[in-house]
Design a protein around this motif. Structure first.
Motif, short mmCIF file in Angstrom:
data_model
loop_
_atom_site.label_atom_id
_atom_site.label_comp_id
_atom_site.label_asym_id
_atom_site.label_seq_id
_atom_site.Cartn_x
_atom_site.Cartn_y
_atom_site.Cartn_z
N ILE A 128 0.84 -1.20 0.00
CA ILE A 128 0.00 0.00 0.00
C ILE A 128 0.87 1.24 0.00
O ILE A 128 1.96 1.24 0.58
N ILE B 48 -0.11 5.62 0.39
CA ILE B 48 -0.99 6.79 0.33
C ILE B 48 -0.15 7.89 -0.28
O ILE B 48 0.82 8.36 0.34
N ASN C 154 -1.61 9.69 7.73
CA ASN C 154 -1.70 9.93 9.18
C ASN C 154 -3.08 10.35 9.63
O ASN C 154 -3.22 11.04 10.63
N GLY D 228 -5.67 7.90 9.53
CA GLY D 228 -6.41 6.66 9.72
C GLY D 228 -6.84 5.97 8.43
O GLY D 228 -7.42 4.88 8.46
N GLY E 112 -4.93 4.76 5.93
CA GLY E 112 -4.13 3.57 5.65
C GLY E 112 -4.62 2.38 6.47
O GLY E 112 -4.78 1.26 5.95
N THR E 113 -4.89 2.61 7.75
CA THR E 113 -5.35 1.52 8.62
C THR E 113 -6.70 1.00 8.12
O THR E 113 -6.93 -0.21 8.05
N ASN F 244 10.32 1.80 8.92
CA ASN F 244 9.05 2.44 8.56
C ASN F 244 8.08 2.31 9.74
O ASN F 244 7.12 1.53 9.71
N ARG G 119 3.21 0.60 12.74
CA ARG G 119 2.14 0.95 13.68
C ARG G 119 0.77 0.72 13.03
O ARG G 119 -0.14 0.17 13.65
N LYS H 208 -2.02 -1.91 14.33
CA LYS H 208 -3.38 -1.50 14.70
C LYS H 208 -4.41 -2.38 14.01
O LYS H 208 -5.44 -2.71 14.57
C1 LIG Z 1 2.28 3.66 5.73
C2 LIG Z 1 0.94 4.25 5.33
C3 LIG Z 1 0.22 3.32 4.35
C4 LIG Z 1 0.06 4.36 6.60
O1 LIG Z 1 -1.16 4.94 6.26
P1 LIG Z 1 -1.66 6.21 7.12
O2 LIG Z 1 -3.04 6.52 6.68
O3 LIG Z 1 -0.66 7.29 7.02
O4 LIG Z 1 -1.63 5.59 8.61
P2 LIG Z 1 -2.70 5.75 9.79
O5 LIG Z 1 -3.05 7.17 9.98
O6 LIG Z 1 -3.83 4.80 9.54
O7 LIG Z 1 -1.86 5.17 11.02
C5 LIG Z 1 -0.58 5.65 11.27
C6 LIG Z 1 -0.20 5.40 12.72
O8 LIG Z 1 1.21 5.53 12.84
C7 LIG Z 1 1.50 6.53 13.79
N1 LIG Z 1 2.74 7.17 13.34
C8 LIG Z 1 2.92 8.15 12.45
N2 LIG Z 1 4.22 8.42 12.30
C9 LIG Z 1 4.88 7.58 13.13
C10 LIG Z 1 6.25 7.36 13.44
N3 LIG Z 1 7.21 8.08 12.87
N4 LIG Z 1 6.57 6.39 14.36
C11 LIG Z 1 5.60 5.65 14.95
N5 LIG Z 1 4.28 5.82 14.69
C12 LIG Z 1 3.94 6.77 13.79
C13 LIG Z 1 0.29 7.44 13.79
O9 LIG Z 1 0.23 8.22 14.96
C14 LIG Z 1 -0.81 6.40 13.68
O10 LIG Z 1 -0.98 5.71 14.89
P3 LIG Z 1 -2.16 6.11 15.94
O11 LIG Z 1 -3.45 5.99 15.22
O12 LIG Z 1 -2.00 5.12 17.04
O13 LIG Z 1 -1.91 7.53 16.37
C15 LIG Z 1 1.10 5.67 4.70
O14 LIG Z 1 1.58 6.57 5.66
C16 LIG Z 1 2.04 5.66 3.49
O15 LIG Z 1 1.61 5.32 2.41
N6 LIG Z 1 3.30 6.06 3.71
C17 LIG Z 1 4.28 6.20 2.60
C18 LIG Z 1 4.54 4.90 1.81
C19 LIG Z 1 4.70 3.70 2.72
O16 LIG Z 1 5.40 3.74 3.71
N7 LIG Z 1 4.02 2.60 2.34
C20 LIG Z 1 4.07 1.38 3.11
C21 LIG Z 1 5.12 0.48 2.61
S1 LIG Z 1 5.19 -1.02 3.60
#
Ligand SMILES: CC(C)(COP(=O)(O)OP(=O)(O)OC[C@H]1O[C@@H](n2cnc3c(N)ncnc32)[C@H](O)[C@@H]1OP(=O)(O)O)[C@@H](O)C(=O)NCCC(=O)NCCS
Length: 212
Positions: free
Chosen positions: A103, A105, A112, A114, A116-117, A144, A149, A153
């Motif tokens: 995945i 975003i 960040n 919710g 992605g979750t 990452n 996280r 979740k």
């Molecule tokens: C990874 C990804 C899919 C997550 O989706 P998202 O919508 O951003 O994530 P969510 O908001 O659902 O959840 C993120 C959680 O991580 C936490 N978080 C954010 N940055 C963090 C960090 N540096 N360290 C630890 N936790 C972190 C958030 O607080 C949240 O947790 P919480 O709900 O307990 O507060 C998205 O950020 C993304 O696409 N990132 C770039 C590409 C990538 O990394 N893809 C995945 C490859 S495996």
């Protein structure tokens, strides 16, 4: 060994979650896909973006996959924000029981919040409840933390660390190997259903989103 399953029309149907909707990637999505894959936060964990729309077409619309893969644009209120895919790493007899997810975003203001979750949970519901797989896996880089996280979740558990699993940006990268079994899904789903309403309601709410 059995042939990998063809991409059937049934698999091209959209997949719906509470706020997210997945629809198959089409040619018209390629400019967005290239833009999303060029975002620094995505490049950091996905490597260099496709060099051209033609390369993106090769990767996302008509890929020559070694394992069968289904790719979807993630929509929130009709707006594309990223991509999610599932694949079967072990075509053949094992095909039926194990699927891997990837995945990203791409829209920065959608991270960040919710989404992605929810997207991961929606894909898990599809894979366990409609595709009837036994195991779903995902392999985020060890660094990452946000992805890890997010997957925790959703209910994924760490199976172990795959040392030097990728070669990216000129170096070997360790990844977590995380999985969920069909036996884990009812409890993970119950936790999802028990959660308060999502942090963002739609496209309007996305406008004010920020990244950490
Ligand atoms: C990874 C990804 C899919 C997550 O989706 P998202 O919508 O951003 O994530 P969510 O908001 O659902 O959840 C993120 C959680 O991580 C936490 N978080 C954010 N940055 C963090 C960090 N540096 N360290 C630890 N936790 C972190 C958030 O607080 C949240 O947790 P919480 O709900 O307990 O507060 C998205 O950020 C993304 O696409 N990132 C770039 C590409 C990538 O990394 N893809 C995945 C490859 S495996």
């Amino acid at each position: 060994m059995a042939e990998p399953e063809a991409r059937s029309p049934a698999d091209q149907r959209p997949i719906e979650g509470p706020r997210v909707r997945f629809r198959p990637v089409v040619d018209a999505d390629l400019p967005d896909i290239v833009r999303w894959l060029s975002e620094p936060e995505v490049v950091r964990f996905y490597g260099d973006p496709p060099a051209s729309i033609a390369d993106a077409w090769d990767d996302y619309v008509e890929p020559d996959d070694t394992s069968p893969t289904w790719r979807f644009v993630i929509e929130v209120d009709g707006r594309g924000v990223g991509e999610i895919q599932y694949s079967h790493a072990y075509p053949g007899r094992e095909y039926e029981w194990s699927a891997g997810i990837d995945i990203f975003i791409g829209e920065g203001e959608a991270r960040n919040r919710g989404i992605g979750t929810e997207a991961i949970r929606t894909m898990l519901a599809f894979l366990f409840e409609q595709k009837h797989v036994h195991r779903v896996t995902i392999d985020p880089e060890v660094s990452n933390r946000r992805a890890i996280r997010c997957y925790e979740k959703a209910g994924f558990r760490l199976d172990g660390v795959l040392r030097h699993n990728f070669f990216e940006h000129g170096e070997y990268v360790d990844t977590h190997f995380m999985s969920m079994l069909e036996d884990d899904w009812p409890a993970a789903k119950a936790r999802w259903e028990a959660e308060p309403s999502p942090r963002t309601g739609g496209a309007g709410a996305l406008e004010s989103g920020t990244e950490p």
